[in-house]
Design a protein around this motif. Sequence first.
Motif, mmCIF file in Angstrom:
data_model
loop_
_atom_site.group_PDB
_atom_site.id
_atom_site.type_symbol
_atom_site.label_atom_id
_atom_site.label_comp_id
_atom_site.label_asym_id
_atom_site.label_seq_id
_atom_site.Cartn_x
_atom_site.Cartn_y
_atom_site.Cartn_z
ATOM 1 N N TRP A 174 4.594 24.915 36.057
ATOM 2 C CA TRP A 174 5.267 22.990 36.682
ATOM 3 C C TRP A 174 3.580 22.247 37.529
ATOM 4 C CZ3 TRP A 174 7.722 20.771 41.289
ATOM 5 C CH2 TRP A 174 7.763 19.604 40.617
ATOM 6 N N THR A 175 3.690 21.256 36.862
ATOM 7 C CA THR A 175 2.137 20.709 37.208
ATOM 8 C C THR A 175 3.060 18.882 37.564
ATOM 9 O OG1 THR A 175 0.803 21.159 35.849
ATOM 10 C CG2 THR A 175 0.145 19.365 37.197
ATOM 11 N N PRO A 176 3.392 19.094 39.376
ATOM 12 C CA PRO A 176 4.376 18.008 39.734
ATOM 13 C C PRO A 176 3.726 16.537 38.824
ATOM 14 C CG PRO A 176 3.580 19.589 41.266
ATOM 15 C CD PRO A 176 3.062 20.206 39.788
ATOM 16 N N PRO A 177 4.707 15.671 38.604
ATOM 17 C CA PRO A 177 3.599 14.163 37.954
ATOM 18 C C PRO A 177 4.018 13.841 39.403
ATOM 19 C CG PRO A 177 6.317 14.820 37.209
ATOM 20 C CD PRO A 177 6.022 15.481 38.142
ATOM 21 N N LYS A 178 2.357 12.760 39.520
ATOM 22 C CA LYS A 178 2.258 12.111 40.556
ATOM 23 C C LYS A 178 3.703 11.150 41.466
ATOM 24 C CE LYS A 178 -2.747 11.065 38.543
ATOM 25 N NZ LYS A 178 -3.520 10.037 37.826
ATOM 26 N N SER A 179 4.200 11.173 40.593
ATOM 27 C CA SER A 179 4.960 9.954 41.481
ATOM 28 C C SER A 179 5.774 11.161 42.098
ATOM 29 C CB SER A 179 6.028 9.365 40.283
ATOM 30 O OG SER A 179 6.159 10.325 39.206
ATOM 31 N N ILE A 180 6.137 12.472 41.588
ATOM 32 C CA ILE A 180 7.005 13.055 42.386
ATOM 33 C C ILE A 180 6.142 13.334 43.271
ATOM 34 C CG2 ILE A 180 8.419 15.722 42.999
ATOM 35 C CD1 ILE A 180 9.147 15.062 40.126
ATOM 36 N N ILE A 181 4.911 13.787 43.943
ATOM 37 C CA ILE A 181 3.458 14.161 44.456
ATOM 38 C C ILE A 181 3.801 12.790 45.943
ATOM 39 C CG2 ILE A 181 2.056 14.835 44.927
ATOM 40 C CD1 ILE A 181 0.898 15.813 42.442
ATOM 41 N N LEU A 240 4.860 13.295 49.155
ATOM 42 C CA LEU A 240 3.784 13.370 50.823
ATOM 43 C C LEU A 240 4.516 12.152 51.639
ATOM 44 C CD1 LEU A 240 0.757 13.725 51.568
ATOM 45 C CD2 LEU A 240 0.226 11.896 49.965
ATOM 46 N N ALA A 241 5.242 10.852 51.153
ATOM 47 C CA ALA A 241 5.902 10.455 52.121
ATOM 48 C C ALA A 241 6.812 10.476 52.850
ATOM 49 C CB ALA A 241 6.420 8.734 51.282
ATOM 50 N N GLU A 242 7.661 11.349 52.673
ATOM 51 C CA GLU A 242 8.299 12.447 53.985
ATOM 52 C C GLU A 242 7.682 13.277 54.197
ATOM 53 O OE1 GLU A 242 11.233 13.940 50.563
ATOM 54 O OE2 GLU A 242 12.034 11.710 50.354
ATOM 55 N N GLY A 243 6.303 13.407 53.979
ATOM 56 C CA GLY A 243 5.442 14.694 54.858
ATOM 57 C C GLY A 243 5.514 16.139 53.993
ATOM 58 N N ASP A 244 6.226 15.667 52.890
ATOM 59 C CA ASP A 244 6.013 17.500 52.317
ATOM 60 C C ASP A 244 5.025 17.226 51.806
ATOM 61 O OD1 ASP A 244 6.445 20.048 51.378
ATOM 62 O OD2 ASP A 244 7.945 19.177 49.950
ATOM 63 N N VAL A 245 3.445 18.242 51.286
ATOM 64 C CA VAL A 245 2.541 18.099 50.187
ATOM 65 C C VAL A 245 3.232 19.299 49.173
ATOM 66 C CG1 VAL A 245 0.334 19.195 50.320
ATOM 67 C CG2 VAL A 245 1.103 17.898 52.011
ATOM 68 N N LEU A 246 2.782 18.719 48.499
ATOM 69 C CA LEU A 246 3.415 20.056 46.670
ATOM 70 C C LEU A 246 2.039 20.447 46.477
ATOM 71 C CD1 LEU A 246 6.036 18.035 44.933
ATOM 72 C CD2 LEU A 246 6.647 19.656 46.393
#
Length: 317
Positions: free
Chosen positions: A148-155, A159-165
């Motif tokens: 799985w390569t996360p889409p930029k929108s989900i990344i 990130l806005a919620e402080g979670d780094v994928l």
Amino acid sequence: MKHLLLTSLLVLASISNVSALTLPMPDRPTDGVVGSPPHQAKYVNARYEDTLIDIAVAHHLGQDEIVLANPTVDRWLPGAGTPVRIPTSFVLPNAPRKGIVVNLPEMRIYYYPNASQVVTYAVGIGRVDWKTPLGVTKIAGKMENPSWTPPKSIIAEHLAEGDVLDPYYPPGPDNPLGLFAFRLSIPGYLIHSTQKTLGIGMRVSHGCMRMYPADIEQFFPTVPTGTTVNLVNQSIKLGWYHDTLYMEVYPEMEESPATYEQRLHIALNLIEQANGGQMPVIKGSVLKLALEKPTGIPVAVYERPASSTSTAQTTQN
């Protein structure tokens, strides 16, 4: 003590083996209820440590599904010995009985592998801001051990919620897509496994449909590439079981709200259609309660007389 522990382990093992329901299709093509006879309810007794969600996971049901079916039971603390209803009867969606049909308000898949069977699974679907699409599509590909390569929108959202994928997740049990995934012909949407089983039967995804790992492991080899997938929005379903007409109701999806009057109009039209274009004498109080307080459990709204005729009748309360 050892005997009690062994008994508990055996009970847990038997529960964990509960998976999808493979059900015979109705004897009559005009009937639309599958599973146990709808008037026969199935219950299990909650244990002291159980939540309704634990029981839903154990029986491969959706979280919202079990909460709706047990409106008087506390979600987080049912209490030892409390009877919990397990849905075992289902009104088939009003859609061609072929391929895969996903009813989004119900958060349930119906798969027709042949003319004599239907297989049904609970699924999680997209959040309001990441809606699972409606319409007819197909299985465009099957992936075992997907990466799985996360889409930029989900990344960006994480990130806005402080979670780094991570930018890339290799195949394996820790991959968010699990071990099996179906790719739809609608770009970006999948049906896939998940380790976040508490979200099955809820609107928690970015539009994909999530399944219990054991369910998709069973489902995956049975579905060929090219299978039709029909994504529908049917919060009210009608179906015959022998000479009784049953209605199964779910809350409306947030993005398509409806007033009680609108839902009543839809229900009455569906009843009329199911009865060959004529309105029967229905159980008005049952209809009203089902629409006001949906449970996802089929309820009888009309029973044909033994010597049923085709004459139109008026609705009564």
